[in-house]
Design an enzyme around this catalytic site. Structure first.
Site, PDB file in Angstrom:
ATOM      1  N   ARG A  93       0.818  -1.203   0.000  1.00 20.24           N
ATOM      2  CA  ARG A  93       0.000   0.000   0.000  1.00 20.24           C
ATOM      3  C   ARG A  93       0.862   1.269   0.000  1.00 20.24           C
ATOM      4  O   ARG A  93       0.586   2.243  -0.687  1.00 20.24           O
ATOM      5  CB  ARG A  93      -0.876  -0.024   1.267  1.00 20.24           C
ATOM      6  N   ARG A 122     -10.349   1.241  -0.540  1.00 22.74           N
ATOM      7  CA  ARG A 122      -9.242   2.052   0.010  1.00 22.74           C
ATOM      8  C   ARG A 122      -8.974   3.196  -0.962  1.00 22.74           C
ATOM      9  O   ARG A 122      -8.057   3.131  -1.778  1.00 22.74           O
ATOM     10  CB  ARG A 122      -7.996   1.186   0.253  1.00 22.74           C
ATOM     11  N   ASP A 306      -5.205  -0.621  13.804  1.00 25.96           N
ATOM     12  CA  ASP A 306      -4.294  -1.740  13.572  1.00 25.96           C
ATOM     13  C   ASP A 306      -4.146  -2.645  14.798  1.00 25.96           C
ATOM     14  O   ASP A 306      -3.411  -3.636  14.762  1.00 25.96           O
ATOM     15  CB  ASP A 306      -2.918  -1.226  13.105  1.00 25.96           C
ATOM     16  N   ARG A 400       5.104  -9.341   6.533  1.00 26.64           N
ATOM     17  CA  ARG A 400       5.163  -7.973   5.998  1.00 26.64           C
ATOM     18  C   ARG A 400       5.432  -6.965   7.105  1.00 26.64           C
ATOM     19  O   ARG A 400       5.929  -5.862   6.818  1.00 26.64           O
ATOM     20  CB  ARG A 400       3.830  -7.598   5.318  1.00 26.64           C
TER      21      ARG A 400
HETATM   22  N1  EPU Z   1      -9.433   7.559   3.040  1.00 26.00           N
HETATM   23  C1  EPU Z   1     -10.192   8.219   2.104  1.00 26.00           C
HETATM   24  N2  EPU Z   1      -9.555   8.856   1.078  1.00 26.00           N
HETATM   25  C2  EPU Z   1      -8.199   8.876   0.959  1.00 26.00           C
HETATM   26  C3  EPU Z   1      -7.418   8.196   1.919  1.00 26.00           C
HETATM   27  C4  EPU Z   1      -8.063   7.542   2.957  1.00 26.00           C
HETATM   28  O1  EPU Z   1     -11.422   8.229   2.171  1.00 26.00           O
HETATM   29  O2  EPU Z   1      -7.687   9.477   0.011  1.00 26.00           O
HETATM   30  C5  EPU Z   1     -10.107   6.888   4.161  1.00 26.00           C
HETATM   31  C6  EPU Z   1      -9.860   5.376   4.175  1.00 26.00           C
HETATM   32  O3  EPU Z   1     -10.797   4.697   3.362  1.00 26.00           O
HETATM   33  C7  EPU Z   1     -10.005   5.050   5.654  1.00 26.00           C
HETATM   34  C8  EPU Z   1      -9.469   6.315   6.344  1.00 26.00           C
HETATM   35  O4  EPU Z   1      -9.501   7.359   5.361  1.00 26.00           O
HETATM   36  O5  EPU Z   1     -11.362   4.909   5.966  1.00 26.00           O
HETATM   37  C9  EPU Z   1      -8.070   6.225   6.896  1.00 26.00           C
HETATM   38  O6  EPU Z   1      -7.153   5.771   5.871  1.00 26.00           O
HETATM   39  P1  EPU Z   1      -5.623   6.202   5.863  1.00 26.00           P
HETATM   40  O7  EPU Z   1      -5.377   6.966   4.610  1.00 26.00           O
HETATM   41  O8  EPU Z   1      -5.264   6.830   7.163  1.00 26.00           O
HETATM   42  O9  EPU Z   1      -4.896   4.796   5.738  1.00 26.00           O
HETATM   43  P2  EPU Z   1      -3.549   4.490   4.988  1.00 26.00           P
HETATM   44  O10 EPU Z   1      -2.643   5.672   5.027  1.00 26.00           O
HETATM   45  O11 EPU Z   1      -3.799   3.856   3.665  1.00 26.00           O
HETATM   46  C10 EPU Z   1      -2.204   3.767   7.094  1.00 26.00           C
HETATM   47  C11 EPU Z   1      -1.459   2.545   7.541  1.00 26.00           C
HETATM   48  C12 EPU Z   1      -2.455   1.434   7.875  1.00 26.00           C
HETATM   49  C13 EPU Z   1      -3.441   1.923   8.937  1.00 26.00           C
HETATM   50  C14 EPU Z   1      -4.092   3.246   8.505  1.00 26.00           C
HETATM   51  C15 EPU Z   1      -4.952   3.868   9.585  1.00 26.00           C
HETATM   52  C16 EPU Z   1       0.574   2.753   6.279  1.00 26.00           C
HETATM   53  C17 EPU Z   1       1.433   2.223   5.197  1.00 26.00           C
HETATM   54  N3  EPU Z   1      -0.573   2.116   6.479  1.00 26.00           N
HETATM   55  O12 EPU Z   1      -2.927   3.371   5.937  1.00 26.00           O
HETATM   56  O13 EPU Z   1      -1.661   0.396   8.436  1.00 26.00           O
HETATM   57  O14 EPU Z   1      -4.456   0.957   9.138  1.00 26.00           O
HETATM   58  O15 EPU Z   1      -3.074   4.199   8.141  1.00 26.00           O
HETATM   59  O16 EPU Z   1      -4.201   4.111  10.729  1.00 26.00           O
HETATM   60  O17 EPU Z   1       0.930   3.700   6.962  1.00 26.00           O
HETATM   61  C18 EPU Z   1      -1.055  -1.804   8.955  1.00 26.00           C
HETATM   62  O18 EPU Z   1       0.047  -1.366   9.348  1.00 26.00           O
HETATM   63  O19 EPU Z   1      -1.436  -2.980   9.180  1.00 26.00           O
HETATM   64  C19 EPU Z   1      -1.940  -0.924   8.213  1.00 26.00           C
HETATM   65  C20 EPU Z   1      -2.915  -1.379   7.446  1.00 26.00           C
END
Ligand code: EPU
Length: 424
Positions: A93, A122, A306, A400
């Site tokens: 991701r 996502r 998480d 991972r």
């Molecule tokens: N969202 C939107 N639009 C966007 C981006 C996100 O609607 O453009 C929504 C998502 O659908 C979700 C929420 O915002 O409902 C939060 O998503 P976020 O963007 O914060 O998630 P992410 O950056 O893709 C990171 C971590 C995840 C963790 C989430 C939330 C990384 C690489 N991944 O994901 O970590 O669950 O933040 O804290 O930093 C893990 O480590 O197991 C993992 C999945």
């Protein structure tokens, strides 16, 4: 295909040292794309997402030297624009950080749509909205995200419609070398956002407010190399804290920043565990019985999404009815079917709430799958807490994000081993 074999039901006792944070490491490694100099990054966890990030950098033309002991030297001077390989990007991701970093350095980017754990939809609309506010023209097809500028990015104001870790970091990366000032409002506040900002500031960026919901970035013309140490992984730490209570053991979880773990410590204490805090460690133990609890996952400093699956395992072992409410992802309860194979009594409502009917003898060993990274960690916690033998398939998900999980657990008395079986 590797699988984990666990003989559970024993209290785990001893000390576990926590590795560097996965979600900081991937952001900081890919941020190297925008630094035309040499950096040394320390305390990198030895996990597949870190290795894939390094492979992406190498494939783009960076020179990567593994110095051993979690330390890597990266020279990004010779990176070629728009050269990230699709097959690597699709495996994780966080590869979406190539977008922000390439935009910052080259004023253009073209990256395959990223992969990662499956929690339902996502979206990346907030990343795109941020890049557009900084002057990029962005197009997305079913395979790639392409962003272009005429003459580089300029500063702008971005109000995030949802609190997003990835969008906050990505827009911060893009803004570091944009002309003028960028303000991100309703920014995410996770420790890895602060860590990434600290790294960039050490390289010469001008970022203030990281860790609050308003981040201000004043663009700079160039960045220089540094030596930088990644912070400890709060989710790895939280997983082992829950494990101490689930096995009715006593674990000192060391090399951590206790402040990052406050929401987890508070919930464990509410459920009856003892949490003793030191400067760089917490010791978690359970002597009496576990009480039920209600948890709602939220962006930091709320209870982390998480930790949802691991905490749900603890709820299965508590005396009575608990409730886990997912406040971040649409579909984070796919692991529940696996826990049910181990005897868990859980009903999921509207894919957002898990109602858990717990009991101290609530889990027994069974054959299960790691559905995703944290779901896999929850199966390890459940297997170690349950009496009998548990077999976990698809452990590449766990690998991972957890460095040497088998070795770390064996050293605190766990009966766990990894076995290789021929591919079907
Ligand atoms: N969202 C939107 N639009 C966007 C981006 C996100 O609607 O453009 C929504 C998502 O659908 C979700 C929420 O915002 O409902 C939060 O998503 P976020 O963007 O914060 O998630 P992410 O950056 O893709 C990171 C971590 C995840 C963790 C989430 C939330 C990384 C690489 N991944 O994901 O970590 O669950 O933040 O804290 O930093 C893990 O480590 O197991 C993992 C999945």
């Amino acid at each position: 295909m590797d699988k984990l074999i666990i003989n559970g039901g024993k209290p785990l006792i001893g000390e576990i040292a926590i590795s560097g944070m996965k979600n900081s490491a991937v952001a900081i490694l890919l941020a190297n794309i925008m630094i035309e100099d040499e950096c040394i990054i320390e305390n990198l966890p030895d996990i597949s997402d870190v290795n894939r990030s390094l492979e992406i950098l190498e494939a783009m033309g960076a020179s990567v030297t593994r110095l051993g002991d979690g330390c890597v030297k990266i020279d990004s001077k010779n990176i070629t624009p728009c050269s990230s390989p699709d097959e690597l990007v699709r495996k994780m991701r966080a590869s979406y950080y190539v977008l922000g970093a390439e935009l910052a350095r080259f004023g253009r980017t073209n990256v395959a749509c990223p992969g990662g754990c499956d929690f339902g939809v996502r979206p990346i609309d907030q990343h795109i909205k941020g890049f557009e506010a900084l002057g990029a023209t962005v197009s997305v097809n079913d395979r790639h995200i392409i962003a272009l500028t005429d003459d580089g990015l300029h500063g702008g104001s971005v109000f995030m419609d949802v609190v997003s870790v990835g969008a906050t970091i990505n827009v911060m990366l893009a803004a570091v070398k944009a002309k003028g000032v960028t303000v991100i409002e309703n920014a995410a506040r996770e420790p890895h956002i602060v860590d990434t900002a600290n790294f960039l500031n050490a390289c010469g960026a001008k970022i203030s407010g990281a860790g609050t919901d308003v981040i201000k970035i004043t663009g700079v013309a160039s960045l220089h190399g540094v030596t930088y140490k990644i912070i400890p992984d709060m989710i790895e730490a939280g997983t082992f804290m829950v494990l101490a209570a689930a096995t009715r053991g006593r674990l000192k979880v060391s090399n951590i920043i206790p402040k990052h773990l406050e929401s987890i410590s508070a919930k464990l204490e509410e459920m009856g565990a003892t949490v003793e805090e030191d400067d760089e460690s917490v010791t978690v133990s359970l002597a009496g019985s576990l009480s039920p609890a209600n948890v709602k996952t939220q962006p930091y400093p709320g209870f982390p999404t998480d930790m949802n699956p691991q905490m749900c395992v603890l709820m299965c072992l508590a005396n009575g009815k608990s409730r886990m409410m997912e406040g971040v992802w649409d579909n984070r309860f796919r692991y529940v079917e696996e826990l049910k194979r181990m005897g868990a009594d859980i009903v999921v409502a509207d894919s957002k709430i898990a109602n858990v009917n717990g009991s101290p003898e609530g889990l027994y060993g069974a054959s299960v799958r790691a559905i995703d990274l944290r779901a896999g960690a929850a199966m390890v916690v459940a297997g170690l807490a349950a009496k009998g033998k548990t077999e976990i398939d698809d452990i590449f998900h766990i690998q991972r994000g957890y460095e040497d999980i088998v070795g770390k657990l064996q050293r605190v008395g766990a009966d766990i081993k990894i076995v290789s079986t021929p591919d079907a």
